[in-house]
Design an enzyme around this catalytic site. Structure first.
Site, PDB file in Angstrom:
ATOM      1  N   CYS A 121       9.233  -3.901  -7.949  1.00 32.53           N
ATOM      2  CA  CYS A 121       9.807  -4.509  -8.855  1.00 32.53           C
ATOM      3  C   CYS A 121      11.290  -4.318  -9.309  1.00 32.53           C
ATOM      4  O   CYS A 121      11.931  -4.560 -10.369  1.00 32.53           O
ATOM      5  CB  CYS A 121       8.924  -3.520 -10.256  1.00 32.53           C
ATOM      6  SG  CYS A 121       9.372  -2.463  -9.832  1.00 32.53           S
TER       7      CYS A 121
ATOM      8  N   ASP B  15       0.727  -1.304  -0.431  1.00 32.15           N
ATOM      9  CA  ASP B  15      -0.276  -0.081  -0.075  1.00 32.15           C
ATOM     10  C   ASP B  15       0.851   1.422  -0.054  1.00 32.15           C
ATOM     11  O   ASP B  15      -0.032   2.548  -0.187  1.00 32.15           O
ATOM     12  CB  ASP B  15      -0.575  -0.133   1.087  1.00 32.15           C
ATOM     13  CG  ASP B  15      -1.891   0.815   1.098  1.00 32.15           C
ATOM     14  OD1 ASP B  15      -2.807   0.954  -0.008  1.00 32.15           O
ATOM     15  OD2 ASP B  15      -2.067   1.554   1.975  1.00 32.15           O
ATOM     16  N   GLY B  16       1.711   1.378   0.591  1.00 33.10           N
ATOM     17  CA  GLY B  16       2.767   2.450   0.372  1.00 33.10           C
ATOM     18  C   GLY B  16       2.217   3.642   1.214  1.00 33.10           C
ATOM     19  O   GLY B  16       1.506   2.676   3.024  1.00 33.10           O
ATOM     20  N   ILE B  17       2.181   4.750   0.533  1.00 31.63           N
ATOM     21  CA  ILE B  17       1.800   6.069   1.378  1.00 31.63           C
ATOM     22  C   ILE B  17       0.159   6.207   1.318  1.00 31.63           C
ATOM     23  O   ILE B  17      -0.441   6.866   1.832  1.00 31.63           O
ATOM     24  CB  ILE B  17       2.186   6.951   1.340  1.00 31.63           C
ATOM     25  CG1 ILE B  17       2.141   7.441   0.151  1.00 31.63           C
ATOM     26  CG2 ILE B  17       3.702   7.143   1.891  1.00 31.63           C
ATOM     27  CD1 ILE B  17       2.310   9.214  -0.185  1.00 31.63           C
TER      28      ILE B  17
ATOM     29  N   GLU C  81       1.172  -3.147   3.969  1.00 26.55           N
ATOM     30  CA  GLU C  81       2.340  -2.886   4.176  1.00 26.55           C
ATOM     31  C   GLU C  81       2.978  -2.948   4.755  1.00 26.55           C
ATOM     32  O   GLU C  81       2.928  -3.081   6.320  1.00 26.55           O
ATOM     33  CB  GLU C  81       2.489  -1.148   4.066  1.00 26.55           C
ATOM     34  CG  GLU C  81       3.061   0.045   3.642  1.00 26.55           C
ATOM     35  CD  GLU C  81       4.050  -0.702   2.025  1.00 26.55           C
ATOM     36  OE1 GLU C  81       5.058  -0.703   3.100  1.00 26.55           O
ATOM     37  OE2 GLU C  81       3.662  -0.222   1.308  1.00 26.55           O
TER      38      GLU C  81
ATOM     39  N   ASP D  14       2.376  -7.903   7.099  1.00 25.89           N
ATOM     40  CA  ASP D  14       2.872  -8.517   6.111  1.00 25.89           C
ATOM     41  C   ASP D  14       1.923  -8.810   5.283  1.00 25.89           C
ATOM     42  O   ASP D  14       1.559 -10.224   6.027  1.00 25.89           O
ATOM     43  CB  ASP D  14       4.264  -9.433   7.049  1.00 25.89           C
ATOM     44  CG  ASP D  14       5.100 -10.085   5.644  1.00 25.89           C
ATOM     45  OD1 ASP D  14       4.601  -9.910   4.684  1.00 25.89           O
ATOM     46  OD2 ASP D  14       5.959 -10.563   6.442  1.00 25.89           O
ATOM     47  N   VAL D  15       2.140  -9.234   3.701  1.00 20.00           N
ATOM     48  CA  VAL D  15       1.711  -9.972   3.162  1.00 20.00           C
ATOM     49  C   VAL D  15       2.338 -11.538   3.269  1.00 20.00           C
ATOM     50  O   VAL D  15       0.882 -12.096   3.039  1.00 20.00           O
ATOM     51  CB  VAL D  15       1.552  -9.174   1.525  1.00 20.00           C
ATOM     52  CG1 VAL D  15       0.896  -7.140   1.314  1.00 20.00           C
ATOM     53  CG2 VAL D  15       2.970  -9.335   0.794  1.00 20.00           C
TER      54      VAL D  15
END
Length: 107
Positions: free
Chosen positions: A73, A8-10, A31, A52-53
């Site tokens: 990436c 998700d980042g910000i 995230e 954590d995913v």
């Protein structure tokens, strides 16, 4: 709309949905970057942060409307051509997105 956001980042996904005029009932974010989470929490205190995913049980979100995310990436980058690890490096987190897609089956 119920949204599950990975990497998700910000919370740029939330920003985009708001700007598109899409009403959000529930937004669940995965995230691990503490600074990104702090920014997200300041701007969107209603977001549910889950961490954590790789340890997530995505089945609990079965039937959510939307699954979004952009996995790291760096391992695919042409810039790192000598050390590029393809989907074996950090970019292997892409498969967590695939797992979420299969477990959630978003509408």
């Amino acid at each position: 709309m119920n949204v599950l956001s990975l990497f998700d980042g910000i919370s740029c996904g939330m920003v985009a949905l708001e700007r598109a005029g899409i009403a959000i009932d529930r937004y669940v974010a995965y995230e691990i970057d503490h600074n990104a989470i702090k920014i997200s929490m300041k701007n969107y205190p209603q977001i549910e942060h889950c961490g954590d995913v790789t340890t997530a049980d995505f089945t609990q979100y079965a039937g959510f409307d939307l699954l979004i995310g952009g996995s790291p990436c760096q391992s695919l980058s042409i810039v790192q051509s000598k050390t590029r690890q393809h989907l074996d490096g950090k970019s292997k987190l892409f498969f967590q997105f695939v797992r979420a897609l299969e477990e959630v089956k978003p509408r």
